[in-house]
Structure formats: C-alpha cells, structure tokens
Scaffold this motif. Structure first.
Motif, short mmCIF file in Angstrom:
data_model
loop_
_atom_site.label_atom_id
_atom_site.label_comp_id
_atom_site.label_asym_id
_atom_site.label_seq_id
_atom_site.Cartn_x
_atom_site.Cartn_y
_atom_site.Cartn_z
N MET A 80 -39.27 12.57 -45.12
CA MET A 80 -38.75 12.42 -46.47
C MET A 80 -38.71 13.75 -47.23
N VAL A 81 -39.71 14.60 -47.09
CA VAL A 81 -39.70 15.90 -47.77
C VAL A 81 -38.50 16.71 -47.29
N GLU A 82 -38.32 16.78 -45.99
CA GLU A 82 -37.19 17.52 -45.41
C GLU A 82 -35.86 16.97 -45.92
N LEU A 83 -35.74 15.65 -45.98
CA LEU A 83 -34.50 15.03 -46.42
C LEU A 83 -34.20 15.36 -47.88
N LEU A 84 -35.15 15.13 -48.77
CA LEU A 84 -34.91 15.38 -50.20
C LEU A 84 -34.80 16.88 -50.52
N ARG B 169 -44.93 9.94 -52.69
CA ARG B 169 -45.74 11.08 -52.23
C ARG B 169 -44.86 12.33 -52.15
N THR B 170 -43.63 12.15 -51.65
CA THR B 170 -42.69 13.26 -51.55
C THR B 170 -42.32 13.77 -52.94
N LEU B 171 -42.03 12.87 -53.86
CA LEU B 171 -41.66 13.28 -55.21
C LEU B 171 -42.80 13.97 -55.94
N ALA B 172 -44.02 13.79 -55.46
CA ALA B 172 -45.18 14.47 -56.05
C ALA B 172 -45.33 15.90 -55.49
N CYS B 173 -44.59 16.20 -54.43
CA CYS B 173 -44.67 17.54 -53.81
C CYS B 173 -43.96 18.58 -54.65
N CYS B 174 -44.36 19.81 -54.44
CA CYS B 174 -43.71 20.94 -55.11
C CYS B 174 -43.06 21.85 -54.07
N THR B 175 -42.06 22.57 -54.50
CA THR B 175 -41.41 23.56 -53.65
C THR B 175 -42.33 24.78 -53.56
N ILE C 199 -40.20 18.93 -56.22
CA ILE C 199 -39.03 18.74 -55.37
C ILE C 199 -37.98 17.97 -56.19
N CYS C 200 -36.73 18.36 -56.07
CA CYS C 200 -35.65 17.74 -56.86
C CYS C 200 -36.01 17.77 -58.35
N ALA C 201 -36.32 18.95 -58.85
CA ALA C 201 -36.84 19.11 -60.21
C ALA C 201 -35.91 18.59 -61.29
N GLY C 202 -34.62 18.57 -61.05
CA GLY C 202 -33.66 18.10 -62.05
C GLY C 202 -33.44 16.61 -62.05
#
Length: 195
Positions: free
Chosen positions: A99-103, A124-130, A136-139
């Motif tokens: 999911m991280v790779e995809l988003l 969990r992915t949306l809680a990740c940071c670049t 991730i997907c900050a906008g």
C-alpha cells in the motif's frame, strides 16, 4: 483516446506510464477482481469527463501490485479509486504490504476512494511520512472508505479499526494535512459479535 486491452498471463505492460496520455490523466480507477478461473486487473483513466485510457489484463498475483505501481504512478492524477473485490484476492495480492508503494506513486491526489474488506493497512499507510517528513499524499482532502466487515468480526476488532482511523486522521492533521471530507461506510455492523 488510448483504449488498450492486454490479455495474457500475468503481465501489465510497464510502458503504459510512458504514454503521453498518462501525463494528462487526472482521475484513475484501479480495480482488482476475480473472474471465473482468473485474477483480473482493470484501469480506467479520465481527463476531465472523457475516458482516455482503459487497460484490462489477466494478472499474476505475485507481483501485480508492484507492476501497477510502476506502470501507473503519476503526479497528474488528482482522484484515485482503488477497489479489491474479495478478501482472498486482497490477501493473495499482499495489498497491505504494497500500500505504501502504491499510494507513493500518486503524490498529488486530493481525493481517494478505497473499497475493500479491512481498511487497517490503508490507515497505517496514510499515517506514514515521506522522506521529507510530510504525510504520504499530503494534499489529500477527500477520503472515502467502503469497508465490509468479516462475518466473524467482533466489536473489539471494529473498535480497534476506529481507533486507528482516529489516530491516523489526527496525526495527518497535526502535520498540516487535514481532510475536508471523510466518508466511512461500513457493511455488516449488525452481524458483528461481541468483543
């Protein structure tokens, strides 16, 4: 219009991402589903209201999500829809692990719609940071999640998912990535057993 159908065992042509139309596609739908005897993938891309890209392929679950991530990653996509038809396919694709790779391949999305069984790995992915420290997907402004509870789901599992959603949305907001609209649709709450 680029209308392409790929049939064949287990391959999504990676050259799709180099097509000129991919730099114009602003809405993209990625669907993973089962058909009799085969796992299938379909992508549809739009520019405005016009369908400009259609890809239909038989996939090999071992590397399908990685292939999709590599082939369709785009900074022009603003709206992304991901649909996985059944839990067994979701598990076979190892979607949670990818999911991280995809988003990460769609850093400019402002709207995300996901339809699947358990949404925990999504949050969990949306809680990740670049690597730069931004979410991730900050906008991301609009998030719609359609969740279908397992037949054996308990109240404790549902509560755990809700806690994860809340903490993820709070974390993103604290990093300056606050949603304008969040829709969470959950099927099967009535059949849920006690925790």
């Amino acid at each position: 219009e680029c209308k392409t159908t790929f049939d064949g065992r287990g391959s999504i042509p990676l050259g799709i991402g180099t097509l000129p139309i991919m730099s114009a596609v602003d809405r993209l739908s990625l669907s993973f589903y089962r058909e009799i005897g085969a796992n299938r993938f379909e992508a549809r891309g739009w520019v405005g209201e016009s369908t400009k890209l259609t890809v239909d392929a038989t996939i090999d679950v071992d590397d399908a999500v990685a292939q999709v991530s590599q082939a369709f990653a785009s900074t022009s996509v603003k709206e992304l829809r991901i649909w996985v038809s059944v839990r067994t396919l979701f598990n076979a694709l190892r979607m949670g692990a990818h999911m991280v790779e995809l988003l990460a391949g769609f850093p400019s999305i402002t709207s995300l719609t996901v339809k699947r069984d358990r949404p925990d790995d999504l949050f969990r992915t949306l809680a990740c940071c670049t690597s730069g420290g931004a979410p991730i997907c900050a906008g991301l402004e609009n998030l719609s999640v359609h969740h279908r509870l397992d037949s054996g789901a308990t109240e404790a599992q549902f509560d755990s998912t809700c806690d994860l959603i809340e903490s993820t949305l709070q974390r993103r907001a604290s990093l300056g990535s606050r949603l304008k609209k969040f829709t969470f649709r959950c099927e099967g709450v009535r059949r849920m057993g006690p925790g």
